[in-house]
Design a protein around this motif. Structure first.
Motif: not given
Length: 443
Positions: A120-142
């Motif tokens: 959360a800290t590094f995301a809030a500071r814009g250091v790391i990028t979103e990975l929703d497409d990775v989870a979607k493309a690889l069909e990963l879920s909870e």
């Protein structure tokens, strides 16, 4: 007597105490709109067919787990002729302090391993990028992971981490010392009554059976676990207010402090002394991280076992953290590198059984439930804790607040303040820190 290996291991779960380093202002992080390598398909990590890319990967695996990690990277490189991953390793403390400046200067890594509570800290500071497409493309879920681990990679409804593992606390017991107290060495206590009865028998035999450490590693983490076992929480649902001075929290803290007062534990236990006492046969029980399994395997003269934490409170719970893969934002985005990084993350996640041998529980359910993982008896013995592990919440700047929590327990364990006073004072300070974090991060 404090060994370098154990000092390193103490940092394995130490996302929580390093938040200050990660809160540096990162002006320009992820800035710039220049984009290179538009030939990449960018299919979220399924494969990569673009030109060869060289990727830098930062991590903090400096011990035996680091050797296993590097071998996995070598295997990946041998199987992917158009992706070359180079591994750069720092002590976790140095790692988190170096990363912000490296990213700001344009010298940061492409991939970064990060503890769950740092995302959360590094995301809030814009250091790391979103990975929703990775989870979607690889069909990963909870459903492919434990819910707590999967949700821990989300900040503001966006995914920033792909979980690799989880590392909980375990209940270590010295079988020879248990026998000295007339206990069955193959039946460690699983409840509060059994635990207290065992300590009583050990005390009769002249053994202080469970040493309460005043330090984060491992007394503070033990308190963290028991607080949740008593039904308490560290913060409210919005992580706006600290709640670790609630009645359940005070009860849990008092129970631990009373072990010292009643002579089941010595007072003023030194850093790592609780664990060293277990290895040397001076105590019977120790709550410690899963990472100690491989250390104990190096001591064949010690008769030991490991099990999930006993249920001292009204419910099962344990401290835990998790390593996640992240992709670092660059001043000049290179789509080819990003695509290659996603392929690597997916590949290593799929090979997490090999990673488990380094002393981790795989995040992926299919790996965790496989026969090969179950054939790792000590590590797989702690896998059930995944279902009730108490992970830190996804809130930026949490590291400094967690340090306040552990310091409050330290004051109680050392007898400087009563449990209630120590926790009340800690909550007052923590609430100010949480307020400052809301201003700093705009939450």
């Amino acid at each position: 007597m404090i060994q370098n290996e154990m000092s390193r291991r103490r940092l394995l779960g130490l996302g929580v105490g390093l938040g200050a380093a990660a809160t540096l202002t990162l002006a320009g992080c992820g800035g710039g709109s220049s984009t290179k390598g538009s030939t990449a398909a960018g299919n979220g990590g399924k494969d990569y067919t673009g030109p060869k890319v060289d990727l830098k990967l930062w991590n903090g695996f400096t011990g035996g787990d680091g050797d296993i990690f590097k071998k996995l990277v070598e295997q990946f490189n041998s199987e992917h002729q158009n992706i070359a991953v180079s591994v750069i390793t720092y002590e976790w403390q140095d790692y988190y302090s170096k990363l912000p400046g490296a990213v700001t200067s344009g010298n940061g890594p492409d991939i970064a391993v990060m503890h769950m509570d740092q995302l959360a800290t590094f995301a809030a500071r814009g250091v790391i990028t979103e990975l929703d497409d990775v989870a979607k493309a690889l069909e990963l879920s909870e459903g492919d992971f434990a819910p707590t681990v999967w949700k821990g990679g989300i900040y503001h409804d966006k995914r920033y981490g792909i979980p690799l593992d989880m590392h909980p606390m375990g209940f270590y017991y010295n079988k020879a010392v248990m026998q000295k107290g007339g206990l069955d060495p193959n039946k460690p206590p699983t409840t509060k009554d059994e635990f207290t009865a065992a300590l009583t028998e050990l005390k009769k035999a002249g053994v202080q059976g469970f040493w309460v450490s005043p330090f984060q590693f491992t007394g503070g983490m033990t308190f963290y676990s028991l607080l949740h076992q008593w039904g308490g929480t560290l913060f409210d649902a919005d992580v706006a207010k600290a709640t670790f001075n609630s009645d359940p929290a005070v009860e849990a803290c008092t129970w631990l402090v009373d072990l010292i007062k009643q002579g089941f534990s010595p007072a003023n236990v030194g850093q790592d002394a609780d664990y060293l006492a277990l290895k040397s046969g001076k105590n019977a029980f120790n709550f410690n991280g899963i990472w100690q399994i491989n250390d104990l395997k190096k001591s064949p003269s010690v008769q030991w076992g490991v099990a999930p934490l006993p249920q001292i409170g009204s419910q099962k719970a344990t401290w835990a953290n998790s390593h996640n893969f992240t992709i670092v934002k660059q001043r000049s985005a290179d789509n080819n590198k990003v695509s290659g990084a996603k392929v690597f993350i997916n590949w290593l996640s799929q090979h997490s059984l090999d990673w488990a041998k380094g002393g981790q529980i795989p995040a992926r359910k299919e790996v965790r439930e496989g026969a090969e993982f179950k054939a790792l008896p000590e590590i797989s013995a702690l896998a059930p804790e995944l279902e009730y592990a108490a992970f830190p919440p996804a809130a930026p700047g949490l590291g400094e607040v967690m340090t306040t929590f552990y310091n409050a327990f330290n004051e109680a364990a050392l007898g400087k303040k009563s449990p209630k006073q120590a926790l009340d004072d800690g909550v007052n300070k923590a609430n100010k820190q949480l307020e400052d974090n809301r201003k700093k991060y705009g939450n």
